[in-house]
Design an enzyme around this catalytic site. Structure first.
Site, short mmCIF file in Angstrom:
data_model
loop_
_atom_site.label_atom_id
_atom_site.label_comp_id
_atom_site.label_asym_id
_atom_site.label_seq_id
_atom_site.Cartn_x
_atom_site.Cartn_y
_atom_site.Cartn_z
N GLU A 165 0.82 -1.23 0.00
CA GLU A 165 0.00 0.00 0.00
C GLU A 165 0.85 1.27 0.00
OE1 GLU A 165 -2.76 -0.07 3.25
OE2 GLU A 165 -3.84 -1.79 2.46
N GLU A 363 -5.18 -8.70 1.30
CA GLU A 363 -5.72 -8.34 2.62
C GLU A 363 -7.20 -8.06 2.46
OE1 GLU A 363 -3.93 -5.15 4.97
OE2 GLU A 363 -1.94 -5.73 4.27
C1 BG6 Z 1 -3.83 -2.28 5.85
C2 BG6 Z 1 -2.39 -2.40 6.27
O1 BG6 Z 1 -4.03 -1.04 5.29
O2 BG6 Z 1 -4.81 -2.31 6.84
C3 BG6 Z 1 -2.17 -3.11 7.59
O3 BG6 Z 1 -1.63 -3.01 5.26
C4 BG6 Z 1 -3.23 -2.69 8.59
O4 BG6 Z 1 -0.89 -2.83 8.04
C5 BG6 Z 1 -4.60 -3.07 8.01
O5 BG6 Z 1 -3.04 -3.21 9.86
C6 BG6 Z 1 -5.78 -2.80 8.94
O6 BG6 Z 1 -5.83 -1.46 9.32
P1 BG6 Z 1 -5.72 -1.03 10.85
O7 BG6 Z 1 -5.41 0.42 10.81
O8 BG6 Z 1 -7.05 -1.31 11.46
O9 BG6 Z 1 -4.65 -1.83 11.44
#
Ligand code: BG6
Length: 458
Positions: A165, A363
């Site tokens: 990202e 993800e």
């Molecule tokens: C993604 C990232 O954007 O979202 C992760 O690659 C991150 O590192 C994940 O943990 C979830 O977002 P957050 O802010 O709730 O941890």
């Protein structure tokens, strides 16, 4: 039953800083996160910093055993630059080499394919002090680090990623103040975006020289930009949002060049970054083999109804503003809209506009607060997470059925991990982490994911 193609990747992703802990152990030096926590612990939820996180540096031998138990046939993590090369340049840290080789080998021994990412928001502080991604020197050091990683771990890694990202560290460091040094400086944001892309392309160039048996890609958060209405101003706003949020990395990474509309927009405002023709050649000649796509929430936008002063600071908000669609479905803990259909739209966009390049979801997940209240007979029954996965998979499957070249689905994440400024507020794992005892327990979603993977569908 919804069935996915043969050999579909099932698994999860995590990152070094969010899982390893041991942030000051065995020669690892400070990252921007370690420094920020030291300077301003109150920024971090419950004042939990990056020093311990899920402590996989100590527990990895046990933790990798959870991979099979939760149905993984693939798994992504990242290497900590500051652990492998303390200070970001110079000598390699043998302790880090030993750790990563053993960790990676054990993943392979579990019969799980290993995906490794090189940069997941964790800049060594020495590199930040000389300008971070705004600096050419840092780009060169990053490429040396990438080259070292290919050399040291190339025999173990099945798929590499250069960045996770990249638009996020650009925006969070220099526009939105969620990452150190938390400045608001559009010129730095633009230079840092260009340098990051160049660093990715140069790392791919280095990768090719090793003639490894693996592939290299980049992970992008391809949040579709939906316009509030069919009004031309709203549509134009969505187009610009898409250029900045998605195409800024998607086009150069997959097609080898920047979209003309984005270049024209920056030119109009005299905001082009410093670059050379040679840089553009590097970007053109070093595109990715495949794409990782992170998806959590859609971007809904409308026109900015206010006139922008001629000397106003140059921000994306000048061109579009977020649209809070009435009745949208929310994950109230994270404050993100839940909109599974976007995965179908992403699949079709890649099929139609990006040469139907091979891609996978790297993800997707749901962070929920206080999951303790869902405990039944000792186990967290996270039925909401299972529903979330099912709905997203249904949309993804439609895209695959219609010819999109998607080869896998990885969730965020397999074990509860540290979430940057949110620390352990929201939990995402298939496996629960008890912060007090460090005990690990499988959640309902972990069992469900195993069955999903065994059946290659649900
Ligand atoms: C993604 C990232 O954007 O979202 C992760 O690659 C991150 O590192 C994940 O943990 C979830 O977002 P957050 O802010 O709730 O941890």
């Amino acid at each position: 039953m919804i069935k996915f193609p043969k050999n579909f990747y099932w698994g999860s992703a995590i990152s070094a800083t969010q899982s390893e802990g041991a942030s000051a152990k065995d020669n690892k030096t400070e990252t921007t996160w370690d420094r920020w926590y030291k300077e301003d612990p109150y920024k971090f939820y419950d004042q939990i910093g990056p020093e311990l996180t899920t402590n996989m540096y100590e527990n990895y031998k046990e933790d990798v055993k959870w991979l099979k138990k939760t149905g993984h046939n693939s798994y992504r993590t990242s290497i900590s630059w500051a652990r492998l090369i303390p200070g970001g340049k110079g000598e390699v840290n043998q302790k880090a080499v030993d750790f990563y080789r053993d960790y990676f080998q054990r993943i392979k021994d579990e019969g799980v394919e290993l995906f490794v990412n090189l940069f997941h928001f964790d800049m060594p502080i020495e590199m930040q002090e000389i300008g971070g991604w705004t600096s050419r020197e840092v780009v060169n050091h990053f490429v040396e680090y990438a080259d070292t990683a290919f050399k040291l771990f190339g025999d173990l890694v099945d798929r590499w990623f250069t960045f996770n990202e990249p638009i996020v560290h650009v925006e969070c460091q220099y526009l939105n103040q969620y990452h150190y040094p938390a400045e608001v400086n559009p010129e730095k944001a633009i230079q840092s975006a260009f340098n990051t892309q160049l660093a990715s392309s140069l790392a791919i160039q280095a990768f090719r020289k090793h003639e490894l048996d693996s592939k290299v890609g980049i992970i992008l958060n391809l949040t579709p930009a939906y316009s509030r209405s069919s009004n031309p101003n709203d549509i134009e706003a969505a187009k610009i949002a898409d250029l900045i949020a998605c195409k800024s990395f998607l086009d150069p990474s997959v097609l080898g060049e920047y979209p003309k509309e984005l270049v024209d927009l920056l030119k109009d405002y005299d905001k082009l970054p410093d670059y050379t023709d040679e840089d553009l050649e590097v970007i053109k000649n070093n595109t990715v083999d495949f794409l990782g796509v992170n998806y959590y929430q859609p971007l809904r936008v409308k026109e900015n109804p206010y006139e922008i002063k001629e000397d106003a600071i140059f921000l994306p908000e000048n061109f579009y503003t977020p649209f809070e669609m009435p009745g949208r479905r929310m994950n109230i803990y994270r404050g993100w809209e839940i909109y599974p259909k976007a995965l179908y739209d992403i699949a079709i966009n890649i099929r139609d506009n990006y040469n139907n390049i091979e891609w996978l979801v790297t993800e997707n997940g749901m962070g929920v607060e206080n999951e303790e209240r869902f405990r039944e007979n000792g186990q967290i029954n996270d039925h909401y997470r299972i529903d979330f996965f099912k709905e997203h998979l249904t949309e993804l499957h439609k895209g695959v059925e219609e010819g999109s070249n998607c080869i896998g689905y990885q969730v965020w994440t397999f074990i509860d991990c540290w979430s940057w400024l949110n620390a352990y507020k929201n939990r995402y794992g298939l496996v629960e982490l008890d912060l007090d005892t460090q005990e690990r327990r499988i959640k309902k979603s972990g069992e469900w994911f195993k069955t999903l993977s065994e059946n290659n569908g649900f």
